[in-house]
Design a protein around this motif. Structure first.
Motif, PDB file in Angstrom:
ATOM      1  N   ILE A   1     -21.814   3.679  14.341  1.00 30.95           N
ATOM      2  CA  ILE A   1     -20.530   4.307  14.631  1.00 30.95           C
ATOM      3  C   ILE A   1     -20.513   5.689  13.989  1.00 30.95           C
ATOM      4  O   ILE A   1     -21.068   5.885  12.890  1.00 30.95           O
ATOM      5  N   ASP A   2     -19.927   6.652  14.664  1.00 28.52           N
ATOM      6  CA  ASP A   2     -19.815   8.000  14.108  1.00 28.52           C
ATOM      7  C   ASP A   2     -18.579   8.097  13.222  1.00 28.52           C
ATOM      8  O   ASP A   2     -17.652   7.291  13.329  1.00 28.52           O
ATOM      9  N   HIS A   3     -18.567   9.106  12.346  1.00 24.77           N
ATOM     10  CA  HIS A   3     -17.479   9.248  11.372  1.00 24.77           C
ATOM     11  C   HIS A   3     -16.131   9.537  12.026  1.00 24.77           C
ATOM     12  O   HIS A   3     -15.086   9.137  11.496  1.00 24.77           O
ATOM     13  N   SER A   4     -16.129  10.208  13.181  1.00 28.62           N
ATOM     14  CA  SER A   4     -14.871  10.504  13.865  1.00 28.62           C
ATOM     15  C   SER A   4     -14.249   9.228  14.422  1.00 28.62           C
ATOM     16  O   SER A   4     -13.092   8.907  14.139  1.00 28.62           O
ATOM     17  N   THR A   5     -15.004   8.477  15.201  1.00 30.48           N
ATOM     18  CA  THR A   5     -14.497   7.216  15.746  1.00 30.48           C
ATOM     19  C   THR A   5     -14.141   6.250  14.626  1.00 30.48           C
ATOM     20  O   THR A   5     -13.159   5.504  14.717  1.00 30.48           O
ATOM     21  N   ALA A   6     -14.930   6.266  13.534  1.00 30.64           N
ATOM     22  CA  ALA A   6     -14.687   5.349  12.414  1.00 30.64           C
ATOM     23  C   ALA A   6     -13.351   5.609  11.732  1.00 30.64           C
ATOM     24  O   ALA A   6     -12.809   4.707  11.074  1.00 30.64           O
ATOM     25  N   THR A   7     -12.801   6.800  11.887  1.00 33.34           N
ATOM     26  CA  THR A   7     -11.484   7.081  11.309  1.00 33.34           C
ATOM     27  C   THR A   7     -10.447   6.113  11.855  1.00 33.34           C
ATOM     28  O   THR A   7      -9.560   5.655  11.132  1.00 33.34           O
ATOM     29  N   THR A   8     -10.567   5.751  13.126  1.00 34.28           N
ATOM     30  CA  THR A   8      -9.597   4.837  13.737  1.00 34.28           C
ATOM     31  C   THR A   8      -9.792   3.390  13.275  1.00 34.28           C
ATOM     32  O   THR A   8      -8.957   2.545  13.562  1.00 34.28           O
ATOM     33  N   PHE A   9     -10.888   3.113  12.578  1.00 32.72           N
ATOM     34  CA  PHE A   9     -11.132   1.780  12.033  1.00 32.72           C
ATOM     35  C   PHE A   9     -10.226   1.512  10.825  1.00 32.72           C
ATOM     36  O   PHE A   9      -9.935   0.382  10.469  1.00 32.72           O
ATOM     37  N   TYR A  10      -9.821   2.598  10.132  1.00 29.16           N
ATOM     38  CA  TYR A  10      -8.988   2.490   8.925  1.00 29.16           C
ATOM     39  C   TYR A  10      -9.718   1.816   7.764  1.00 29.16           C
ATOM     40  O   TYR A  10      -9.088   1.278   6.865  1.00 29.16           O
TER      41      TYR A  10
ATOM     42  N   LEU B   1       0.837  -1.190   0.000  1.00 29.88           N
ATOM     43  CA  LEU B   1       0.000   0.000   0.000  1.00 29.88           C
ATOM     44  C   LEU B   1       0.874   1.243   0.000  1.00 29.88           C
ATOM     45  O   LEU B   1       1.898   1.297   0.686  1.00 29.88           O
ATOM     46  N   GLN B   2       0.474   2.259  -0.746  1.00 34.13           N
ATOM     47  CA  GLN B   2       1.211   3.509  -0.788  1.00 34.13           C
ATOM     48  C   GLN B   2       0.779   4.388   0.382  1.00 34.13           C
ATOM     49  O   GLN B   2      -0.403   4.727   0.525  1.00 34.13           O
ATOM     50  N   ALA B   3       1.748   4.757   1.237  1.00 31.44           N
ATOM     51  CA  ALA B   3       1.440   5.495   2.457  1.00 31.44           C
ATOM     52  C   ALA B   3       0.687   6.792   2.169  1.00 31.44           C
ATOM     53  O   ALA B   3      -0.268   7.143   2.880  1.00 31.44           O
ATOM     54  N   GLU B   4       1.087   7.510   1.111  1.00 23.03           N
ATOM     55  CA  GLU B   4       0.442   8.785   0.788  1.00 23.03           C
ATOM     56  C   GLU B   4      -1.016   8.569   0.387  1.00 23.03           C
ATOM     57  O   GLU B   4      -1.899   9.341   0.778  1.00 23.03           O
ATOM     58  N   GLU B   5      -1.285   7.528  -0.357  1.00 24.56           N
ATOM     59  CA  GLU B   5      -2.649   7.248  -0.790  1.00 24.56           C
ATOM     60  C   GLU B   5      -3.520   6.830   0.391  1.00 24.56           C
ATOM     61  O   GLU B   5      -4.696   7.200   0.464  1.00 24.56           O
TER      62      GLU B   5
ATOM     63  N   LEU C   1      -0.252  14.707   9.322  1.00 23.92           N
ATOM     64  CA  LEU C   1      -0.927  14.787  10.604  1.00 23.92           C
ATOM     65  C   LEU C   1      -2.104  13.809  10.620  1.00 23.92           C
ATOM     66  O   LEU C   1      -2.555  13.341   9.573  1.00 23.92           O
ATOM     67  N   LEU C   2      -2.600  13.501  11.790  1.00 26.88           N
ATOM     68  CA  LEU C   2      -3.814  12.707  11.913  1.00 26.88           C
ATOM     69  C   LEU C   2      -4.986  13.639  11.663  1.00 26.88           C
ATOM     70  O   LEU C   2      -5.098  14.687  12.301  1.00 26.88           O
ATOM     71  N   VAL C   3      -5.877  13.275  10.756  1.00 25.70           N
ATOM     72  CA  VAL C   3      -6.994  14.138  10.386  1.00 25.70           C
ATOM     73  C   VAL C   3      -8.301  13.546  10.902  1.00 25.70           C
ATOM     74  O   VAL C   3      -8.537  12.341  10.803  1.00 25.70           O
ATOM     75  N   ASP C   4      -9.151  14.415  11.468  1.00 23.61           N
ATOM     76  CA  ASP C   4     -10.450  13.998  11.992  1.00 23.61           C
ATOM     77  C   ASP C   4     -11.540  14.809  11.305  1.00 23.61           C
ATOM     78  O   ASP C   4     -11.336  15.986  10.993  1.00 23.61           O
ATOM     79  N   PRO C   5     -12.730  14.217  11.054  1.00 26.93           N
ATOM     80  CA  PRO C   5     -13.808  14.988  10.424  1.00 26.93           C
ATOM     81  C   PRO C   5     -14.251  16.192  11.251  1.00 26.93           C
ATOM     82  O   PRO C   5     -14.718  17.183  10.703  1.00 26.93           O
ATOM     83  N   PHE C   6     -14.143  16.104  12.568  1.00 26.39           N
ATOM     84  CA  PHE C   6     -14.454  17.161  13.530  1.00 26.39           C
ATOM     85  C   PHE C   6     -15.776  17.851  13.199  1.00 26.39           C
ATOM     86  O   PHE C   6     -16.818  17.226  13.298  1.00 26.39           O
TER      87      PHE C   6
ATOM     88  N   LEU D   1      -7.874   7.743   4.129  1.00 26.67           N
ATOM     89  CA  LEU D   1      -8.376   7.446   5.470  1.00 26.67           C
ATOM     90  C   LEU D   1      -8.217   8.589   6.463  1.00 26.67           C
ATOM     91  O   LEU D   1      -8.929   8.642   7.462  1.00 26.67           O
ATOM     92  N   GLY D   2      -7.235   9.463   6.219  1.00 26.74           N
ATOM     93  CA  GLY D   2      -7.000  10.578   7.132  1.00 26.74           C
ATOM     94  C   GLY D   2      -5.866  10.357   8.107  1.00 26.74           C
ATOM     95  O   GLY D   2      -5.333  11.315   8.662  1.00 26.74           O
ATOM     96  N   TRP D   3      -5.492   9.096   8.334  1.00 26.23           N
ATOM     97  CA  TRP D   3      -4.396   8.784   9.257  1.00 26.23           C
ATOM     98  C   TRP D   3      -3.281   8.067   8.511  1.00 26.23           C
ATOM     99  O   TRP D   3      -3.538   7.354   7.527  1.00 26.23           O
TER     100      TRP D   3
END
Length: 495
Positions: A183-192, A127-131, A292-297, A136-138
Motif C-alpha cells: 500500500i502507498d502512503h497516500s492511500t494508507a492515510t485513509t486506513f487511519y 481519543l483526542q481529536a487534535e492528537e 483539513l484532510l492532509v495527504d503526503p502528496f 494521522l492527517g485526517w
C-alpha cells in the motif's frame, strides 16, 4: 515488491493504463507516453445496503469489474504497441479481511457505512481529536477502517483475529493483479493506522485492535513498482505477463497530478460525488490547524496536500434535478442546458443545495432559474470554504477544475465569476485516472517526476476568465445567500 528495472521499448509504442477506483464507478484511460488519451472506459460499482446503515460490497466483484475495464483498454492498443505499466487512483477507506490465500472472508465494508456509533471509544477510550489529526492527517470520523475495525473488534473479534490479511479494497485489487501485498502512503492515510509523518504503521492503535503489523500490507512510496501481472491476471486482463503494476495514490492527489496542480498557490476543484478542494501546502501544520484532510502528496521532496470537502453534494444536487428539472436518462444534459438560459442570479432565487431539499419553490421561477440557482448555490458553498482559507493566510492564484461538472456549459464560468479567479478545465472526468497513468510512467522511468511528466504531456485546457459585471452581481447575491444561510432559510428565497 519487485525492483524498478524495466526494459524500455520505443517511446511512441509505449502506453500507460491509469485507473480510478471511485465510489460510484471504476474509470480507466489508455494514455500514450506523449499524453494522448486513446481510450476511456468505465464500469459502475454495486453495493449491498442494509436497514441498519450497513453499506458493503463484494470485493471479488469489484476486482472483476476492474479487470473488465483493463481488458477493454488493452483491446484499444494500436497495433504493435504495448502497455508499459499500470497504476490506480482510489477513493479508498473500504475495509477488507482476507485469509492466507487472499480470499475475502467477509464482505468489504464501504467508507460510506454508518454502523459505527460508540465502538471507537469502546475500544480505544476517549481519543483526542487534535492528537488524532496530528498523527494521522485526517480528522477522527466514525467511518473508514479504524472505525470498521473497532466495530469488528467489539462485535466480531474472532473474525478480526483469524484474518491473515487486514487491508483495503485497493490493496486487494493490486494483490489479485500481482500476487504481492502493498500500500502507498497516500492511500494508507485513509486506513487511519499510519503515522503520517514517519510513514510507518502506528503500533499503539494496531495493538489496541488486537491485530499485528504482519496482518497489514507493507507500506511503500507512491510510484513504487509493487509487482508484475501474473499469468492468471494476464489471462483475465489481456495484459502481457510481467507488466509492471505501480502503486498509485488517493484519488484527489492523483487528480492533482493529472491536472498539473503541483505548487503552493494552485488549487484543484475535483467535482464528483463530493466536491473536493485540494491544494499543495508546504507547511503541514497549517493544514492540520485548519482541520483539513492532509495527504503526503509530494512529500518528502515536495509539498504536502490539503483537502476539504462538500460531502456528497452531487446527491443533493440530484434531488433538486429530479424534483424540479427532470428524471429522464439525460437529465444532467437538460439541467446543464437550462442553466445557460438564465442570467446570473437565477431570477433572484437563492438555493442552498445542502439544506433545502424540502423547500417549496414558487411557481414564478422557471426551470432555468432553478437550474442556475442550484449551480450558483454550489459555487457559494465553495466560496465559503475558500474565504475561510484566505482568512487563514492560504490564497490561490488559479483554479483547475476536473470531474463531470467541469464539462458542463455553465458551471466553470459561474465558479470563475463567483470566486473572481480564472478557472481552467482539464482532463474532465478522467483526471484521477490520468494522474494514475502519470504515476505508472514515473514508476517505470518514462518521466522523471510529476513536473517532468506534465511538461512532456502538454495536456490541453480550457480557460474561463471572470466576468467582472457578473462578479459584482454575485457579490450581492452571495451576501444574501450567507445571511439566509445563517438563518437556515436560504432555499426558495427571492432576493
Amino acid at each position: 515488491m519487485t525492483n524498478n528495472k524495466v526494459q524500455r521499448m520505443s517511446c511512441d509504442r509505449e502506453y500507460l493504463i491509469g485507473l480510478d477506483i471511485g465510489t460510484s464507478a471504476i474509470k480507466g484511460v489508455l494514455m500514450s507516453a506523449s499524453g494522448e488519451i486513446v481510450s476511456k472506459e468505465r464500469n459502475h460499482t454495486e453495493y449491498l445496503f442494509s436497514e441498519k446503515g450497513w453499506i458493503q460490497f463484494d470485493v471479488n466483484q469489484l476486482y472483476l469489474l476492474t479487470v473488465d475495464v483493463i481488458r477493454r483498454l488493452v483491446l484499444a492498443l494500436p497495433e504493435g504497441a504495448a502497455v508499459a505499466a499500470l497504476s490506480m487512483a482510489s477513493a479508498s477507506g473500504n475495509t477488507v479481511l482476507a485469509d492466507a490465500k487472499g480470499h475475502p472472508v467477509h464482505p468489504a465494508i464501504s467508507w460510506m457505512d454508518t454502523r459505527v456509533t460508540q465502538e471507537i471509544e469502546l475500544v480505544f477510550g476517549k481519543l483526542q481529536a487534535e492528537e488524532v489529526q496530528e498523527l494521522l492527517g485526517w480528522p477522527l470520523l466514525n467511518t473508514f477502517p479504524l472505525a470498521h475495525l473497532s466495530w469488528l473488534k467489539y462485535h466480531r473479534p474472532e473474525l478480526l483475529q483469524s484474518a491473515a490479511r487486514v487491508c483495503m479494497s485497493t490493496d486487494y485489487i493490486n494483490f489479485r493483479l500481482t500476487g504481492n501485498w502493498g500500500i502507498d502512503h497516500s492511500t494508507a492515510t485513509t486506513f487511519y493506522l499510519q503515522d503520517q509523518k514517519t510513514g510507518i504503521w502506528h503500533l499503539p492503535y494496531i495493538q489496541q485492535l488486537g491485530i499485528s503489523k504482519e496482518q497489514l500490507p507493507p507500506l511503500y512510496s507512491t510510484g513504487t513498482i509493487l509487482g508484475r501481472i501474473t499469468a492468471d491476471a494476464a489471462s483475465a486482463t489481456r495484459l502481457s505477463p510481467g507488466t509492471p503494476v505501480v502503486l498509485g495514490a488517493f484519488d484527489h492527489p492523483c487528480a492533482a497530478r493529472g491536472a498539473g496542480v503541483l505548487d503552493e498557490g494552485q488549487f484543484l476543484l475535483s467535482t464528483g460525488t463530493s466536491w473536493v478542494g485540494f491544494f499543495p501546502v508546504k507547511d503541514r501544520q497549517k493544514a492540520v490547524t485548519q482541520k483539513l484532510l492532509v495527504d503526503p502528496f509530494l512529500h518528502p521532496k515536495g509539498a504536502w496536500g490539503a483537502m476539504f470537502s462538500l460531502s456528497a453534494i452531487a446527491n443533493s444536487v440530484d434531488k433538486f434535478i429530479n424534483k424540479y428539472i427532470s428524471s429522464a436518462p439525460d437529465k444532467y444534459k437538460i439541467f446543464d442546458q437550462l442553466s445557460g438560459y438564465a442570467k446570473p442570479g437565477g431570477g433572484g432565487l437563492l438555493i442552498n443545495p445542502m439544506l433545502d431539499h424540502d423547500v417549496v419553490i414558487e411557481d414564478s421561477y422557471t426551470k432555468a432559474d432553478i437550474a442556475r440557482a442550484v449551480m450558483e448555490g454550489t459555487a457559494y458553498l465553495l466560496k465559503t470554504q475558500i474565504d475561510k482559507l484566505a482568512n487563514a493566510g492560504m490564497n490561490f492564484s488559479s483554479v483547475m477544475m476536473v470531474g463531470g461538472p467541469s464539462e458542463a456549459l455553465s458551471w466553470p464560468q459561474i465558479i470563475a465569476d463567483v470566486l473572481n479567479i480564472e478557472v481552467c478545465t482539464i482532463n474532465g472526468s478522467c483526471a484521477g485516472a490520468t494522474g494514475a497513468a502519470i504515476l505508472a510512467g514515473i514508476g517505470v522511468g518514462l518521466y522523471r517526476d510529476e513536473m517532468d511528466a506534465f511538461r512532456k504531456l502538454g495536456t490541453p485546457k480550457v480557460s474561463y476568465k471572470p466576468n467582472h459585471p457578473a462578479h459584482t452581481a454575485y457579490r450581492g447575491y452571495y451576501k444574501k445567500f450567507m445571511d439566509n444561510r445563517t438563518m437556515n432559510n436560504s432555499g426558495g428565497v427571492p432576493s
